[in-house]
Design an enzyme around this catalytic site. Structure first.
Site, short mmCIF file in Angstrom:
data_model
loop_
_atom_site.label_atom_id
_atom_site.label_comp_id
_atom_site.label_asym_id
_atom_site.label_seq_id
_atom_site.Cartn_x
_atom_site.Cartn_y
_atom_site.Cartn_z
N CYS A 144 0.87 -1.30 0.19
CA CYS A 144 0.06 -0.04 -0.08
C CYS A 144 0.96 1.40 -0.06
O CYS A 144 0.65 2.18 -0.83
CB CYS A 144 -0.84 -0.06 1.16
SG CYS A 144 -2.00 1.42 1.37
N GLU A 213 -4.39 -4.41 -3.93
CA GLU A 213 -4.25 -3.38 -4.06
C GLU A 213 -4.92 -2.93 -5.57
O GLU A 213 -5.31 -1.86 -6.15
CB GLU A 213 -2.67 -2.61 -4.15
CG GLU A 213 -2.11 -2.37 -2.62
CD GLU A 213 -2.91 -1.36 -2.04
OE1 GLU A 213 -2.87 -0.17 -2.90
OE2 GLU A 213 -3.23 -1.21 -0.94
#
Length: 228
Positions: A144, A213
């Site tokens: 992230c 993601e």
């Protein structure tokens, strides 16, 4: 331990990024990213991202807090709790500001129901936090932070001038955010050095988060909701 690549010392964080290169390329090519960079991203898509990422960040901050409690050395505890505070204080402020532009209050943000992808991703992170080793946690949280920095830089390169999403790009390419990502990278590298027997679980955790993601961009772009 960290290896060598073509005879050059390679940190374990770099090895993980090399393993996830195809996922990184897919993220950068996703229409959410390219349209955001151009300033043409539909406002309803961006609003959905704000709502879902706000809910995601609450659990992401918990991940750092739990990891900090598991850490056995002062440097790691300090770094992780600092990132938890930065996420709650700085990054979430950005989301509240964007939400305010759309007329969404903080109370409304906190009532948003997580999409299936957001629910799955945060559940994976929290399960890793509670059940995984400190090394696995380091790898799970890394995609992230590093991903948003890399995508922010990519969006900055694509952008041709100021537009409605320029502040988003500036936030994720700022010196403050770079400092946070440096702390994450250092955490991963220390774990890679200290726990060589954990390299494969670390890779698996890293790649799972990296795939989530990508799916998060897709979730936002399609404005994913529960069908029932």
């Amino acid at each position: 331990m960290s290896g060598r690549y073509l005879g050059v010392f390679m940190h374990f964080s770099d090895q993980l990024l090399d393993d996830g290169a195809d996922i990184w390329a897919a993220q950068k090519a996703h229409p959410f990213v390219t349209e955001l960079a151009a300033g043409t991203l539909d406002e309803s898509v961006f609003r959905h991202w704000i709502e879902q990422d706000y809910r995601y960040l609450l659990d992401y901050a918990r991940l750092f807090a739990i990891a900090g409690a598991k850490a056995r050395d002062e440097e790691t505890m300090t770094d992780l709790l600092s990132i938890a505070h930065s996420t709650l204080d700085n990054e979430m402020d950005l989301h509240r500001e964007f939400a305010a532009d759309y007329g969404i209050s903080r109370a409304e943000l906190e009532r948003v129901e997580k999409s299936p992808t957001c629910e799955a991703y945060t559940s994976f992170l929290l399960r890793t936090a509670y059940e995984g080793s400190i090394a696995e946690i380091s790898a799970a949280l890394y995609p992230c932070g590093q991903g948003f920095l890399d995508i922010g830089e990519h969006a900055a390169e694509l952008s041709e001038g100021p537009h409605r999403y320029t502040s988003w790009i500036e936030t994720y390419t700022s010196d403050e955010f770079r400092d946070v990502v440096d702390l994450m990278r250092g955490f991963v590298d220390r774990c890679g050095e200290r726990y060589p027997g954990e390299h494969q679980p670390m890779r698996e955790a890293f790649l799972t988060s990296a795939r989530f993601e990508y799916q998060f961009w897709e979730m936002a772009y399609t404005q994913e909701q529960w069908e029932i």
